[in-house]
Design an enzyme around this catalytic site. Structure first.
Site, mmCIF file in Angstrom:
data_model
loop_
_atom_site.group_PDB
_atom_site.id
_atom_site.type_symbol
_atom_site.label_atom_id
_atom_site.label_comp_id
_atom_site.label_asym_id
_atom_site.label_seq_id
_atom_site.Cartn_x
_atom_site.Cartn_y
_atom_site.Cartn_z
ATOM 1 N N HIS A 138 28.955 68.407 61.112
ATOM 2 C CA HIS A 138 28.327 69.282 62.097
ATOM 3 C C HIS A 138 28.220 70.671 61.364
ATOM 4 C CE1 HIS A 138 28.682 71.231 66.585
ATOM 5 N NE2 HIS A 138 27.976 71.629 65.656
ATOM 6 N N HIS A 144 25.223 73.769 60.689
ATOM 7 C CA HIS A 144 24.014 74.390 60.738
ATOM 8 C C HIS A 144 23.564 75.009 59.578
ATOM 9 C CE1 HIS A 144 23.534 73.538 65.161
ATOM 10 N NE2 HIS A 144 25.120 73.492 64.935
ATOM 11 N N GLU A 174 29.953 71.699 74.846
ATOM 12 C CA GLU A 174 30.136 72.797 74.199
ATOM 13 C C GLU A 174 30.548 73.983 75.348
ATOM 14 O OE1 GLU A 174 27.693 74.840 71.600
ATOM 15 O OE2 GLU A 174 29.264 76.024 70.464
ATOM 16 N N ASP A 229 30.658 74.180 61.540
ATOM 17 C CA ASP A 229 29.435 74.652 62.435
ATOM 18 C C ASP A 229 28.398 75.585 61.850
ATOM 19 O OD1 ASP A 229 27.772 74.534 64.978
ATOM 20 O OD2 ASP A 229 29.471 75.545 66.090
ATOM 21 N N ASP A 230 28.995 77.157 62.120
ATOM 22 C CA ASP A 230 27.949 78.178 61.360
ATOM 23 C C ASP A 230 29.331 78.862 60.568
ATOM 24 O OD1 ASP A 230 25.363 77.848 62.764
ATOM 25 O OD2 ASP A 230 26.974 77.552 64.376
HETATM 26 N N1 HPA Z 1 25.940 75.743 69.279
HETATM 27 C C1 HPA Z 1 24.501 75.528 69.934
HETATM 28 N N2 HPA Z 1 23.587 75.735 68.776
HETATM 29 C C2 HPA Z 1 23.747 76.162 67.582
HETATM 30 C C3 HPA Z 1 25.115 76.450 67.269
HETATM 31 C C4 HPA Z 1 26.223 76.170 68.136
HETATM 32 O O1 HPA Z 1 27.369 76.048 67.816
HETATM 33 N N3 HPA Z 1 24.844 76.813 65.975
HETATM 34 C C5 HPA Z 1 23.540 76.846 65.636
HETATM 35 N N4 HPA Z 1 22.775 76.623 66.616
HETATM 36 ZN ZN ZN Z 2 26.601 73.483 66.364
#
Ligand code: HPA
Ligand code: ZN
Length: 330
Positions: A9, A11, A192, A270-271
């Protein structure tokens, strides 16, 4: 040596560190509305998912050429490798680039310049997952899948990201059916910020094989029971959950309860450029904040390889799993 793990996971646009953002802005003559890293740093105090997404989309303006996407991916792969990532399944958001006039080909070819040589250069195997933006229309998602057709030899699957609440999975039934008939694997962000019903819908309507986040399943004992029974992996992102205020503090994270319930959990970043840490940092954080023991950490690493899309290379999966079992914690 860090614990070997797969990152499922991630991005790629969320790996854009402030330093690289300013470097690419200068290289491409793009003006950012921040004087320097200090001023930009103040924009990282997020209230929720949308407040993060606003900055995430804003900074993407600096990504313009194949070389930019290549540099972005190489920077991520180097950092991930240093934290024990052996395999990475990487999300990208083509609609956010196409909307700025950057074609699908520039994004995929640029990323591939890094991913195609990642095993040799970084010791990290990779897969690419195209995400649809759920706050864009279903028609736009279909057009995006169409634009990706020349590049499907480089794309393993599809995902669904961006603003969740108000954009239920069912909106994307048609594009997921089309993706499945093209032989693409399917995942989706669900649970989420959105309710547990979105997780059920992602499974039943979109046919997803993994759920990204899935945190809010804990509100529904029936759903937890199903996820356990069907061994549906969840790609959790603990530092992201804290920074986007999905949980109050890391010590409040339900990860231990989720593992105790028998859920197939994985830990991901994630990011990472926005949420304060890469994959290994997330492992370290849950280890200290939640007191996870070595068996639990090994379970998380094992799950990451079991949940990865390595069905076309089972020999590699077995090798990675053997590394996990042989790992000695220091
Ligand atoms: N959630 C939803 N969309 C996203 C996320 C996230 O954590 N990061 C980048 N796009
Ligand atoms: Zn994500």
């Amino acid at each position: 040596m860090p614990l070997p793990k797969a990152e499922l996971h991630l991005h790629i646009e969320g790996t854009l560190e402030p330093e690289l953002a300013f470097e690419l802005a200068a290289r491409n003559g793009v003006e950012l509305p921040y004087a320097d890293s200090d001023e930009l740093g103040k924009a990282y105090d997020f209230q929720d998912l949308q407040s993060f997404l606003n900055l995430y989309y804003e900074l993407m303006a600096v990504l313009r050429t194949e070389r930019d996407f290549e540099d972005l991916a190489n920077a991520y792969l180097a950092r991930a490798a240093a934290q024990g990532v052996r395999h990475a399944e990487i999300f990208f958001d083509p609609q956010a680039h196409i909307a700025r006039g950057i074609p699908m080909g520039t994004v995929v070819e640029g990323l591939w310049r890094a991913l195609g040589s990642s095993e040799q250069n970084h010791g990290v195997s990779t897969r690419l997952i195209l995400c649809f933006l759920r706050d864009e229309s279903a028609e736009s998602a279909l057009e995006t899948l169409e634009a990706a057709k020349p590049y499907l030899d480089r794309i393993t699957g599809v995902g669904l990201d961006s603003a969740e609440v108000g954009h239920p999975p069912v909106k994307f039934r048609e594009v997921y059916e089309a993706a499945a008939s093209l032989g693409l694997r399917r995942v989706a962000h669900a649970g989420e910020e959105g309710p547990p019903e979105y997780i059920t819908e992602a499974l039943d309507v979109l046919g997803v094989e993994r759920v990204d986040h899935g945190l809010r399943c804990m509100e529904s004992p029936e759903l937890v029971e199903r996820l356990v029974r069907e061994r549906i992996p969840l790609t959790l992102c603990p530092l992201s959950n804290v920074r986007l205020r999905t949980v109050d503090t890391l010590a409040d994270h339900p990860l231990p309860a989720m593992l105790d319930a028998g859920l197939v959990c994985t830990v991901n970043s994630d990011d990472p450029a926005y949420f304060g840490g890469y994959a290994g940092d997330n492992f370290d954080a849950v280890r200290s904040a939640l007191g996870l023991n070595e068996d639990r950490l090994r379970e998380l690493a094992r799950n990451s390889f079991l949940a990865s899309f390595l069905e076309d290379d089972e020999e590699r999966r077995a090798r990675y799993l053997a590394e996990v079992e042989a790992y000695e914690f220091s």
